[in-house]
Design a protein around this motif. Structure first.
Motif, mmCIF file in Angstrom:
data_model
loop_
_atom_site.group_PDB
_atom_site.id
_atom_site.type_symbol
_atom_site.label_atom_id
_atom_site.label_comp_id
_atom_site.label_asym_id
_atom_site.label_seq_id
_atom_site.Cartn_x
_atom_site.Cartn_y
_atom_site.Cartn_z
ATOM 1 N N HIS A 14 0.856 -1.183 0.000
ATOM 2 C CA HIS A 14 0.000 0.000 0.000
ATOM 3 C C HIS A 14 0.891 1.231 0.000
ATOM 4 O O HIS A 14 1.821 1.329 0.807
ATOM 5 N N ILE A 16 1.417 5.190 0.539
ATOM 6 C CA ILE A 16 0.872 6.335 1.266
ATOM 7 C C ILE A 16 1.644 7.585 0.873
ATOM 8 O O ILE A 16 2.875 7.590 0.897
ATOM 9 N N LYS A 25 -3.271 11.075 7.396
ATOM 10 C CA LYS A 25 -4.231 10.336 8.219
ATOM 11 C C LYS A 25 -3.996 8.834 8.108
ATOM 12 O O LYS A 25 -4.100 8.103 9.098
ATOM 13 N N GLU A 26 -3.681 8.369 6.897
ATOM 14 C CA GLU A 26 -3.428 6.945 6.693
ATOM 15 C C GLU A 26 -2.186 6.497 7.473
ATOM 16 O O GLU A 26 -2.189 5.434 8.101
ATOM 17 N N LYS A 29 -2.994 6.263 11.102
ATOM 18 C CA LYS A 29 -3.728 5.029 11.376
ATOM 19 C C LYS A 29 -2.770 3.852 11.511
ATOM 20 O O LYS A 29 -2.869 3.030 12.426
ATOM 21 N N PRO A 82 -5.281 1.624 7.203
ATOM 22 C CA PRO A 82 -5.436 2.496 6.026
ATOM 23 C C PRO A 82 -5.678 1.702 4.740
ATOM 24 O O PRO A 82 -5.653 2.267 3.656
ATOM 25 N N TYR A 83 -5.922 0.423 4.874
ATOM 26 C CA TYR A 83 -6.169 -0.457 3.729
ATOM 27 C C TYR A 83 -7.037 -1.630 4.187
ATOM 28 O O TYR A 83 -7.167 -1.882 5.395
#
Length: 224
Positions: A14, A16, A25-26, A29, A82-83
């Motif tokens: 993932h 970011i 924000k991700e 998290k 975030p995923y």
């Protein structure tokens, strides 16, 4: 979950962008979910921690993993990450098989990895995270020794960007690569070569260790 990032497929990463509000924000998290590992399990945090470029700020790569209680329960809800968590699947195993076959038949690693088969650098994460079939084809085109052979066909299939294009375990076992005596013979030779290489490395390390032990013994005797 346990994993080695060097044999994971592209969909397991993932990206970011921490230069954006959404990315910030991700990342927050992710840190909130896994951050406690920094103090209780450094080895695990080393595998999980975000991979940043040392030269520029912006894109950050993380593996789409999660924590569980060993019975398949995901700690926390999907909203905590975030995923969306990626569970084990046939297509992931087939990609990993492709990475192993590539290494055996070419004598090279598809990505730079450490002794635990984890990706070593941001550049390696980016190579996997931006993987396409065009990238795959260019890499295989440079391997002239496998052109026109069943192994080239199976690698094109197993290293496909789209998980659905990797086929199934049964269709893979039915591929001509696994039916060809020549291909199997080549693979056996590569496996033997890799085994011999590792045995030599182990013998060399053992010799170095014994030498250090002997030097240490002599030094103690001299001091006595």
């Amino acid at each position: 979950k346990k994993f080695s990032s060097g044999i994971l497929p592209p969909e397991m990463l993932h990206c970011i962008d921490e230069a954006t509000k959404i990315g910030t924000k991700e990342l927050e998290k992710f840190e909130n979910y896994f951050g406690h590992l920094k103090n209780i399990d450094q080895e695990k945090w080393k595998k999980f921690k975000p991979m940043r470029s040392s030269r520029e700020k912006g894109k950050v790569y993380v593996v789409k993993t999660f924590l569980s209680d060993g019975r398949g329960y995901i700690r926390g809800e999907k909203e905590d990450l975030p995923y969306s968590p990626v569970l084990a699947s046939e297509s992931i195993d087939l990609w990993s098989l492709g990475v192993v076959i590539y290494s055996l038949v070419t004598g090279k690693s598809l990505f730079n990895t450490d002794r635990n088969e984890d990706l070593q650098s941001y550049e390696d994460f980016m190579k996997l995270g931006t993987w396409t079939d065009n990238v795959k084809n260019k890499i295989l085109q440079n391997e002239v020794d496998i052109h026109g052979k069943p192994v080239e066909e199976i690698l094109k299939q197993l290293l496909s960007f789209d998980p659905k294009e990797r086929g199934t375990i049964q269709s893979t076992l039915n591929h001509s690569f696994f039916k060809s005596q020549e291909a199997i013979g080549d693979l056996k030779e590569e496996i033997k070569a890799e085994k011999d290489k590792h045995q030599k490395e182990v013998a060399s390390l053992r010799g170095s260790f014994l030498q250090l032990s002997e030097n240490d013994r002599k030094q103690r005797e001299e001091q006595a």
